[in-house]
Design an enzyme around this catalytic site. Structure first.
Site, PDB file in Angstrom:
ATOM      1  N   ASP A 256      97.840  25.355  74.905  1.00 14.83           N
ATOM      2  CA  ASP A 256      96.369  24.908  75.191  1.00 14.83           C
ATOM      3  C   ASP A 256      96.255  24.478  74.197  1.00 14.83           C
ATOM      4  O   ASP A 256      95.574  23.941  73.322  1.00 14.83           O
ATOM      5  CB  ASP A 256      95.328  26.255  75.018  1.00 14.83           C
ATOM      6  CG  ASP A 256      93.942  24.961  76.210  1.00 14.83           C
ATOM      7  OD1 ASP A 256      94.115  24.808  77.273  1.00 14.83           O
ATOM      8  OD2 ASP A 256      92.370  24.786  75.093  1.00 14.83           O
TER       9      ASP A 256
ATOM     10  N   GLU B   3      94.895  21.535  80.884  1.00 14.25           N
ATOM     11  CA  GLU B   3      96.050  21.457  80.196  1.00 14.25           C
ATOM     12  C   GLU B   3      96.738  22.614  79.402  1.00 14.25           C
ATOM     13  O   GLU B   3      96.980  22.918  77.845  1.00 14.25           O
ATOM     14  CB  GLU B   3      94.973  21.047  78.850  1.00 14.25           C
ATOM     15  CG  GLU B   3      94.108  22.006  78.380  1.00 14.25           C
ATOM     16  CD  GLU B   3      92.603  22.202  79.514  1.00 14.25           C
ATOM     17  OE1 GLU B   3      91.750  22.411  79.245  1.00 14.25           O
ATOM     18  OE2 GLU B   3      92.468  21.367  80.704  1.00 14.25           O
TER      19      GLU B   3
END
Length: 342
Positions: free
Chosen positions: A202, A245
């Protein structure tokens, strides 16, 4: 050629004949009947029993008539031959026309049948069909158009399949693609004991990138990540954009310790890289969670959740670091449909 010429008295009896075999004692009543229609051809049976064509001509100023006779069969023999020949020619022409019509019909119906069968195959999903173009007539043009249509459909399907398995922004595998691949690897692990590991990644403070530089800058950062992942993993591994993301990397044949080493190498490279956007240098870091398949009872949902929990531990520990999962998680409620935080 007149077979015979005879002269009769008015009552039909013979007066003179060019045929010496004619019996003068027999009355010529049949010929006498020609007196009713002089100068007209008539068909009749003469006194000799022959079928003849005769014509009677009256002699002017003399009470006599001349009868000309010709045997019917002799007279029409050539005509009958011509008729028979004509019938044969007609039959031959009919046969030729029928055969030609059959060839034409066959030449039309066979390509049409091929087009129909190929269209059914295309409708069933077979896009590898290409019909041979054997002519340049309307059927040939239709066949070429059909081949072009199938080629375009195949191209469109390939593009659609590519969109299904590829993330359009980063060029990495899609979430669906990597989930299917992980399931295959779990099955191989259960059958052959082949290990593999997952990296859940992430981007740290990604929202700040969007807020400071705009969403297009955020997209540029994600695109950059996709290129770096492709460069840093092996060809047998797979990197995918899992959502927003978040990224997921499958490391084939890799146990947890080696997976952590690979994750650290990836994290370090990204920490020391930067993204150019409109003349600005954007730098960011990532947090990584590592999990390894290690139990026959482990399924995809538990394995992915282990990596996800390890990644959140990395974030809680200060971000920009790698954390390996510590324990095996048994089967849980499906993780496939989990809503990934953006």
């Amino acid at each position: 050629v007149v077979k015979s010429s005879i002269r009769l008295q008015k009552n039909g009896s013979l007066l003179v004949s060019t045929n010496p075999s004619v019996d003068s004692s027999r009355p010529r009543t049949q010929a006498a009947a020609l007196l009713d229609e002089p100068l007209k051809h008539n068909e009749y049976i003469n006194a000799d029993g022959d079928r003849v064509i005769g014509i009677l001509t009256l002699l002017q100023h003399v009470n006599y008539a001349v009868v000309l006779e010709r045997n019917y069969d002799d007279l029409f023999a050539k005509l009958l031959d011509l008729r028979n020949l004509a019938l044969k020619l007609v039959l031959i022409l009919v046969a030729i026309m029928g055969f030609t019509a059959w060839l034409i019909t066959r030449g039309i119906l066979r390509p049409l049948e091929a087009l129909k069968k190929s269209a059914e195959d295309v409708a069933a999903g077979n896009m590898e069909i290409k019909l041979p173009v054997t002519s340049h007539d309307e059927l040939g043009i239709a066949t070429m158009a059909f081949n072009q249509m199938v080629e375009q459909l195949r191209h469109n399907r390939e593009e659609l399949e590519q969109l299904t398995v590829t993330d359009s922004l980063t060029g990495l595998a899609s979430r669906t693609k990597i989930i299917d691949t992980i399931e295959d690897h779990i099955e191989r692990y259960h059958r052959f004991g082949l290990p593999f590991s997952l990296l859940m990644i992430d981007v740290d403070f990604f929202k700040k990138i969007n807020d400071k530089h705009g969403h297009l800058a955020g997209d540029a950062a994600l695109t950059r990540l996709g290129k770096l992942f492709t460069e840093l993993i092996r060809s047998i591994d797979m990197a995918a954009r899992y959502g927003g993301e978040e990224f997921l990397i499958l490391l084939e044949g890799t146990e947890s310790n080696d997976a952590v080493t690979t994750a650290e190498r990836i994290r370090s490279v990204i920490e020391n890289s930067e993204t150019d956007y409109n003349g600005k240098k954007i730098r960011f870091t990532i947090s990584i969670g590592v999990s390894q398949v290690s139990s026959p009872e482990q399924d995809i949902d538990g394995l992915v959740q282990l990596a996800d929990e390890a990644m959140y531990k990395a974030k809680k520990s200060g971000r920009n670091r790698t954390v390996a999962a510590e324990k095996i998680r048994p089967k849980i409620v499906s993780y496939r449909d989990r809503q990934v935080e953006k």
